[in-house]
Design a protein around this motif. Sequence first.
Motif, PDB file in Angstrom:
ATOM      1  N   ARG A 245       3.316  -4.847  -5.965  1.00 22.80           N
ATOM      2  CA  ARG A 245       2.186  -5.683  -5.529  1.00 22.80           C
ATOM      3  C   ARG A 245       2.625  -7.034  -4.976  1.00 22.80           C
ATOM      4  NH1 ARG A 245      -0.461  -3.768 -10.780  1.00 22.80           N
ATOM      5  NH2 ARG A 245      -1.739  -2.021 -10.069  1.00 22.80           N
ATOM      6  N   ASN A 246       3.747  -7.578  -5.483  1.00 23.59           N
ATOM      7  CA  ASN A 246       4.104  -8.956  -5.158  1.00 23.59           C
ATOM      8  C   ASN A 246       5.371  -9.155  -4.334  1.00 23.59           C
ATOM      9  OD1 ASN A 246       1.881  -9.933  -6.670  1.00 23.59           O
ATOM     10  ND2 ASN A 246       3.033  -9.587  -8.540  1.00 23.59           N
ATOM     11  N   ALA A 247       6.370  -8.300  -4.515  1.00 23.42           N
ATOM     12  CA  ALA A 247       7.673  -8.541  -3.894  1.00 23.42           C
ATOM     13  C   ALA A 247       7.647  -8.576  -2.366  1.00 23.42           C
ATOM     14  CB  ALA A 247       8.696  -7.526  -4.388  1.00 23.42           C
ATOM     15  N   PRO A 248       6.914  -7.693  -1.702  1.00 21.98           N
ATOM     16  CA  PRO A 248       6.936  -7.779  -0.231  1.00 21.98           C
ATOM     17  C   PRO A 248       6.471  -9.152   0.279  1.00 21.98           C
ATOM     18  CG  PRO A 248       6.108  -5.641  -0.895  1.00 21.98           C
ATOM     19  CD  PRO A 248       6.196  -6.480  -2.145  1.00 21.98           C
ATOM     20  N   LEU A 249       5.380  -9.647  -0.262  1.00 21.83           N
ATOM     21  CA  LEU A 249       4.878 -10.952   0.172  1.00 21.83           C
ATOM     22  C   LEU A 249       5.829 -12.079  -0.233  1.00 21.83           C
ATOM     23  CD1 LEU A 249       2.496 -12.134   1.692  1.00 21.83           C
ATOM     24  CD2 LEU A 249       1.303 -12.387  -0.482  1.00 21.83           C
ATOM     25  N   LEU A 250       6.359 -12.022  -1.449  1.00 17.06           N
ATOM     26  CA  LEU A 250       7.303 -13.051  -1.904  1.00 17.06           C
ATOM     27  C   LEU A 250       8.567 -13.091  -1.049  1.00 17.06           C
ATOM     28  CD1 LEU A 250       7.121 -12.734  -5.790  1.00 17.06           C
ATOM     29  CD2 LEU A 250       6.420 -14.693  -4.396  1.00 17.06           C
ATOM     30  N   SER A 251       8.997 -11.935  -0.573  1.00 15.31           N
ATOM     31  CA  SER A 251      10.242 -11.887   0.194  1.00 15.31           C
ATOM     32  C   SER A 251      10.153 -12.695   1.488  1.00 15.31           C
ATOM     33  CB  SER A 251      10.646 -10.442   0.497  1.00 15.31           C
ATOM     34  OG  SER A 251       9.798  -9.846   1.458  1.00 15.31           O
ATOM     35  N   LEU A 252       8.939 -12.939   1.946  1.00 22.43           N
ATOM     36  CA  LEU A 252       8.774 -13.742   3.164  1.00 22.43           C
ATOM     37  C   LEU A 252       9.146 -15.204   2.947  1.00 22.43           C
ATOM     38  CD1 LEU A 252       5.389 -12.265   4.419  1.00 22.43           C
ATOM     39  CD2 LEU A 252       7.674 -11.854   5.390  1.00 22.43           C
ATOM     40  N   THR A 253       9.185 -15.625   1.694  1.00 29.74           N
ATOM     41  CA  THR A 253       9.456 -17.038   1.383  1.00 29.74           C
ATOM     42  C   THR A 253      10.751 -17.259   0.621  1.00 29.74           C
ATOM     43  OG1 THR A 253       8.224 -16.934  -0.702  1.00 29.74           O
ATOM     44  CG2 THR A 253       6.972 -17.510   1.288  1.00 29.74           C
TER      45      THR A 253
ATOM     46  N   GLU B 189       0.832  -1.212   0.000  1.00 26.43           N
ATOM     47  CA  GLU B 189       0.000   0.000   0.000  1.00 26.43           C
ATOM     48  C   GLU B 189       0.861   1.254   0.000  1.00 26.43           C
ATOM     49  OE1 GLU B 189      -2.709  -0.234   3.305  1.00 26.43           O
ATOM     50  OE2 GLU B 189      -3.589  -2.110   2.575  1.00 26.43           O
ATOM     51  N   PHE B 190       1.935   1.243   0.780  1.00 25.48           N
ATOM     52  CA  PHE B 190       2.810   2.410   0.822  1.00 25.48           C
ATOM     53  C   PHE B 190       3.500   2.626  -0.524  1.00 25.48           C
ATOM     54  CE2 PHE B 190       7.033   4.294   1.496  1.00 25.48           C
ATOM     55  CZ  PHE B 190       6.626   5.551   1.918  1.00 25.48           C
ATOM     56  N   TYR B 191       4.058   1.556  -1.103  1.00 24.25           N
ATOM     57  CA  TYR B 191       4.700   1.675  -2.418  1.00 24.25           C
ATOM     58  C   TYR B 191       3.746   2.298  -3.442  1.00 24.25           C
ATOM     59  CZ  TYR B 191       8.892  -1.323  -1.714  1.00 24.25           C
ATOM     60  OH  TYR B 191      10.095  -1.864  -1.338  1.00 24.25           O
ATOM     61  N   LEU B 192       2.479   1.894  -3.413  1.00 31.69           N
ATOM     62  CA  LEU B 192       1.507   2.332  -4.409  1.00 31.69           C
ATOM     63  C   LEU B 192       0.841   3.663  -4.059  1.00 31.69           C
ATOM     64  CD1 LEU B 192      -0.124  -1.128  -5.178  1.00 31.69           C
ATOM     65  CD2 LEU B 192       1.493   0.145  -6.613  1.00 31.69           C
ATOM     66  N   SER B 193       1.162   4.231  -2.919  1.00 35.56           N
ATOM     67  CA  SER B 193       0.551   5.496  -2.505  1.00 35.56           C
ATOM     68  C   SER B 193       1.157   6.676  -3.254  1.00 35.56           C
ATOM     69  CB  SER B 193       0.725   5.700  -1.003  1.00 35.56           C
ATOM     70  OG  SER B 193       2.057   6.080  -0.695  1.00 35.56           O
TER      71      SER B 193
ATOM     72  N   GLU C 129       7.279  -2.391 -12.467  1.00 34.33           N
ATOM     73  CA  GLU C 129       7.338  -1.789 -11.129  1.00 34.33           C
ATOM     74  C   GLU C 129       6.041  -2.064 -10.369  1.00 34.33           C
ATOM     75  OE1 GLU C 129      10.219   2.087 -11.458  1.00 34.33           O
ATOM     76  OE2 GLU C 129       8.289   2.180 -12.514  1.00 34.33           O
ATOM     77  N   LEU C 130       4.919  -1.894 -11.042  1.00 38.72           N
ATOM     78  CA  LEU C 130       3.633  -2.151 -10.386  1.00 38.72           C
ATOM     79  C   LEU C 130       3.534  -3.600  -9.920  1.00 38.72           C
ATOM     80  CD1 LEU C 130       1.260  -0.113 -12.725  1.00 38.72           C
ATOM     81  CD2 LEU C 130       1.929   0.447 -10.370  1.00 38.72           C
ATOM     82  N   GLU C 131       3.987  -4.512 -10.764  1.00 37.95           N
ATOM     83  CA  GLU C 131       3.988  -5.929 -10.383  1.00 37.95           C
ATOM     84  C   GLU C 131       4.893  -6.152  -9.172  1.00 37.95           C
ATOM     85  OE1 GLU C 131       5.555 -10.119 -12.243  1.00 37.95           O
ATOM     86  OE2 GLU C 131       4.600  -8.699 -13.619  1.00 37.95           O
ATOM     87  N   HIS C 132       6.055  -5.520  -9.201  1.00 39.93           N
ATOM     88  CA  HIS C 132       6.985  -5.635  -8.081  1.00 39.93           C
ATOM     89  C   HIS C 132       6.348  -5.117  -6.788  1.00 39.93           C
ATOM     90  CE1 HIS C 132      10.805  -5.541  -5.891  1.00 39.93           C
ATOM     91  NE2 HIS C 132      10.334  -4.412  -5.392  1.00 39.93           N
TER      92      HIS C 132
END
Length: 175
Positions: free
Chosen positions: A53-61, A31-35, A48-51
């Motif tokens: 939306r997805n990178a924070p969650l992916l980084s957990l794994t 949300e912050f990235y997209l604000s 960038e938009l894909e990143h």
Amino acid sequence: MAHYQFLDERGEPDMQVHELTNEEDARRITEFYLSASSFDDQRHTPGELEHFRNAPLLSLTQRNHRHWFIENDAGDIIAVTSCKENEHQSGGFLWDYLAVHREYRRHGFAKILFQALETFSREAGGRYILTYTCDLPEYLPIQKMFRANGFELIGTYPNYYYEGEARLAFYKTLL
């Protein structure tokens, strides 16, 4: 929640940098990235938009992929950065995005986030950090920060983002 405590010039606790450890905070980072308050240049590329939306969650794994963030007193995310080891897993780290809320710039948050990122990269056996930015005037402050933290400009990719917008690559040795 994992975090780093930084001290001010008097040795007093200054602020906490939190390492992303859960899905709720991953969504908050997205949300912050997209604000509208995160980046001056809001003409994000599809990648960038894909990143964002997805990178924070992916980084957990993913191995050696991390996000760090700073919150204000109200608990709102005001600054975020991330890095991940290169695809060859050979000790090279890519410093991805750095965003500081417009109202909180010029207070040292970017520098503190970089310190957390650099500490992690070194502790993970990193040999170097590679990063990049655009050549538009909006990106002059981050270019200055890169140079102030020991990065050197190593290349330019013309028309990389959009026509007339080059990508500038910066490199820092950690050894």
